[in-house]
Design a protein around this motif. Structure first.
Motif, PDB file in Angstrom:
ATOM      1  N   GLU A 187       0.823  -1.206   0.000  1.00 27.93           N
ATOM      2  CA  GLU A 187       0.000   0.000   0.000  1.00 27.93           C
ATOM      3  C   GLU A 187       0.861   1.261   0.000  1.00 27.93           C
ATOM      4  OE1 GLU A 187      -2.912   0.082   3.086  1.00 27.93           O
ATOM      5  OE2 GLU A 187      -3.821  -1.832   2.506  1.00 27.93           O
ATOM      6  N   THR A 188       2.030   1.183   0.617  1.00 27.38           N
ATOM      7  CA  THR A 188       2.863   2.388   0.756  1.00 27.38           C
ATOM      8  C   THR A 188       4.154   2.344  -0.068  1.00 27.38           C
ATOM      9  OG1 THR A 188       3.921   1.397   2.704  1.00 27.38           O
ATOM     10  CG2 THR A 188       2.021   2.844   3.088  1.00 27.38           C
ATOM     11  N   TRP A 189       4.416   1.224  -0.742  1.00 19.86           N
ATOM     12  CA  TRP A 189       5.677   1.072  -1.472  1.00 19.86           C
ATOM     13  C   TRP A 189       5.399   0.460  -2.836  1.00 19.86           C
ATOM     14  CZ3 TRP A 189       9.292  -3.205  -2.476  1.00 19.86           C
ATOM     15  CH2 TRP A 189      10.585  -2.765  -2.804  1.00 19.86           C
ATOM     16  N   ARG A 190       5.501   1.280  -3.892  1.00 20.73           N
ATOM     17  CA  ARG A 190       5.211   0.838  -5.247  1.00 20.73           C
ATOM     18  C   ARG A 190       6.330   1.300  -6.187  1.00 20.73           C
ATOM     19  NH1 ARG A 190       0.077  -0.667  -4.043  1.00 20.73           N
ATOM     20  NH2 ARG A 190      -0.817  -1.180  -6.069  1.00 20.73           N
ATOM     21  N   PRO A 191       7.522   0.719  -6.038  1.00 16.44           N
ATOM     22  CA  PRO A 191       8.687   1.160  -6.822  1.00 16.44           C
ATOM     23  C   PRO A 191       8.526   0.846  -8.307  1.00 16.44           C
ATOM     24  CG  PRO A 191       9.185  -0.866  -5.678  1.00 16.44           C
ATOM     25  CD  PRO A 191       7.831  -0.443  -5.191  1.00 16.44           C
ATOM     26  N   ASP A 192       9.080   1.712  -9.152  1.00 16.97           N
ATOM     27  CA  ASP A 192       8.948   1.494 -10.589  1.00 16.97           C
ATOM     28  C   ASP A 192      10.265   1.710 -11.349  1.00 16.97           C
ATOM     29  OD1 ASP A 192       9.240   4.213 -10.445  1.00 16.97           O
ATOM     30  OD2 ASP A 192       7.327   4.714 -11.389  1.00 16.97           O
ATOM     31  N   SER A 193      11.395   1.502 -10.656  1.00 16.35           N
ATOM     32  CA  SER A 193      12.691   1.720 -11.291  1.00 16.35           C
ATOM     33  C   SER A 193      12.918   0.778 -12.476  1.00 16.35           C
ATOM     34  CB  SER A 193      13.822   1.570 -10.273  1.00 16.35           C
ATOM     35  OG  SER A 193      13.799   0.287  -9.687  1.00 16.35           O
ATOM     36  N   PHE A 194      12.229  -0.358 -12.482  1.00 18.25           N
ATOM     37  CA  PHE A 194      12.373  -1.309 -13.587  1.00 18.25           C
ATOM     38  C   PHE A 194      11.850  -0.736 -14.901  1.00 18.25           C
ATOM     39  CE2 PHE A 194       8.505  -2.394 -11.149  1.00 18.25           C
ATOM     40  CZ  PHE A 194       7.536  -2.166 -12.109  1.00 18.25           C
ATOM     41  N   TYR A 195      10.964   0.256 -14.819  1.00 12.51           N
ATOM     42  CA  TYR A 195      10.312   0.809 -16.008  1.00 12.51           C
ATOM     43  C   TYR A 195      11.332   1.405 -16.979  1.00 12.51           C
ATOM     44  CZ  TYR A 195       6.801   3.433 -18.722  1.00 12.51           C
ATOM     45  OH  TYR A 195       5.992   3.937 -19.726  1.00 12.51           O
ATOM     46  N   GLU A 196      12.295   2.162 -16.450  1.00 11.31           N
ATOM     47  CA  GLU A 196      13.305   2.797 -17.303  1.00 11.31           C
ATOM     48  C   GLU A 196      14.182   1.750 -17.998  1.00 11.31           C
ATOM     49  OE1 GLU A 196      13.757   5.915 -18.265  1.00 11.31           O
ATOM     50  OE2 GLU A 196      11.949   6.469 -17.137  1.00 11.31           O
TER      51      GLU A 196
ATOM     52  N   ALA B  90       2.577  -9.931 -11.693  1.00 14.61           N
ATOM     53  CA  ALA B  90       3.623  -9.129 -12.333  1.00 14.61           C
ATOM     54  C   ALA B  90       3.039  -8.263 -13.444  1.00 14.61           C
ATOM     55  CB  ALA B  90       4.712 -10.040 -12.886  1.00 14.61           C
ATOM     56  N   ILE B  91       2.194  -8.860 -14.273  1.00 14.40           N
ATOM     57  CA  ILE B  91       1.589  -8.107 -15.379  1.00 14.40           C
ATOM     58  C   ILE B  91       0.676  -7.011 -14.841  1.00 14.40           C
ATOM     59  CG2 ILE B  91      -0.059  -8.274 -17.294  1.00 14.40           C
ATOM     60  CD1 ILE B  91       1.176 -11.029 -17.911  1.00 14.40           C
ATOM     61  N   GLU B  92      -0.098  -7.341 -13.827  1.00 12.20           N
ATOM     62  CA  GLU B  92      -0.986  -6.343 -13.205  1.00 12.20           C
ATOM     63  C   GLU B  92      -0.173  -5.139 -12.721  1.00 12.20           C
ATOM     64  OE1 GLU B  92      -3.407  -6.179  -9.042  1.00 12.20           O
ATOM     65  OE2 GLU B  92      -3.639  -8.024 -10.210  1.00 12.20           O
ATOM     66  N   GLN B  93       0.953  -5.403 -12.073  1.00 13.68           N
ATOM     67  CA  GLN B  93       1.792  -4.316 -11.559  1.00 13.68           C
ATOM     68  C   GLN B  93       2.469  -3.550 -12.701  1.00 13.68           C
ATOM     69  OE1 GLN B  93       2.921  -6.224  -7.154  1.00 13.68           O
ATOM     70  NE2 GLN B  93       4.550  -5.611  -8.534  1.00 13.68           N
ATOM     71  N   LEU B  94       2.940  -4.274 -13.718  1.00 12.11           N
ATOM     72  CA  LEU B  94       3.567  -3.623 -14.863  1.00 12.11           C
ATOM     73  C   LEU B  94       2.598  -2.668 -15.553  1.00 12.11           C
ATOM     74  CD1 LEU B  94       5.492  -6.694 -16.306  1.00 12.11           C
ATOM     75  CD2 LEU B  94       6.555  -4.504 -15.762  1.00 12.11           C
TER      76      LEU B  94
END
Length: 277
Positions: free
Chosen positions: A143-152, A199-203
């Motif tokens: 709920e409080t941690w949704r990192p997206d560094s993989f996106y780049e 994983a797909i849902e988060q991506l």
């Protein structure tokens, strides 16, 4: 001597002959138990099967033991042959590189026995290994941690037409937030293994937030489950299609497909969504 031995991906019989010889002459055997697991690793008799196969007792080495008490194991290897077993290949996780460095600094001899890992076993779907870009890890969102560094990283890979291997989160023996706050004896969360679906849902959530059209529901992917095991499952299709597939028991991983060669496309057809595989 400290032997760091890859076990492969399937079951106890996937160890190499050289690895098995090293196990048999070792005075003590540790098994790393948090970066991955063998196909039988979730069963109650998984460890005892290994012990029967090797004819020796095995000490499970969890994250705390490897990261906090590895020095004790290395010191044992000064005067004894110690085997440290790793699912897949020994260098699939950076923790094991650190183990080698620490051992060598103490003058302990280290011998590494390699084996198959997810990094090369994904080649079974037909996507050529030299067409892959940087591998990324997809962590469980909270709920409080949704990192997206993989996106780049995915963005860079796709700009170059390269495939992206996504390694999915494993949470084993993670202390509960409450026990960390209270101090004292740690209590642990139940084990969790990320599915292709999660994983797909988060991506897709990250893509919606970033809005740079790096990938989307129609992007071609390949989902894998229990890679290397007899009951492995491989399905290729769009993100939307794979999100509805039941891949079954862990471990799962996902490949986001880049630009494909006709031979790659021909192989992928064998695993196409909606076909029996």
């Amino acid at each position: 001597m400290l032997y760091i031995i890859g076990l492969g991906l399937g079951d106890e019989k996937d160890i190499t002959l050289r690895g098995l010889e090293a196990v048999k002459k070792s005075q003590k055997i540790y098994m790393e138990a948090y970066t991955s697991l063998l196909s039988f690793g979730l069963s109650s008799d998984g460890l005892s099967n290994l012990e029967k196969f090797y004819g020796k007792p095995i000490t499970l080495a969890d994250r705390e033991m490897v990261e906090e008490k590895a020095g004790e194991m290395i010191e044992e290897a000064i005067d004894n042959d110690i085997a440290f077993l790793v699912v897949g290949d020994p260098f699939g996780a950076t923790t094991h590189s650190d183990l080698v460095v620490r051992a060598k600094k103490l003058g302990v001899k280290v011998e590494v026995v390699h084996n198959a890992s997810v990094m090369n076993a994904v080649g079974i779907c037909g996507l050529q290994l030299y067409h892959y870009g940087e591998t990324v890890s997809i962590p469980f969102f909270t709920e409080t941690w949704r990192p997206d560094s993989f996106y780049e990283k995915i963005k860079k890979n796709r700009a170059l037409g390269l495939h992206t291997l996504c390694l999915l989160d494993i949470r084993v023996k993670e202390p509960t937030f409450e026990s960390l706050c209270r101090g004292g004896k740690k209590q642990y969360e139940p084990p969790r293994y990320m599915t292709v679906n999660t994983a797909i849902e988060q991506l897709l959530e990250v893509e919606e937030k970033r809005g740079e059209s790096v990938y989307g529901e129609e992007t071609e992917c390949v989902g894998f489950a229990r890679l290397g095991a007899e009951d492995q499952k491989i399905v290729s299709g769009t993100m939307k299609q794979l999100e509805s597939v039941d891949f079954g028991a862990p471990l799962h991983c996902l490949v986001i497909v880049g630009k494909t060669h006709p031979v790659e496309e021909e192989m992928l057809e064998f695993y196409k969504y909606g076909t029996a595989n």
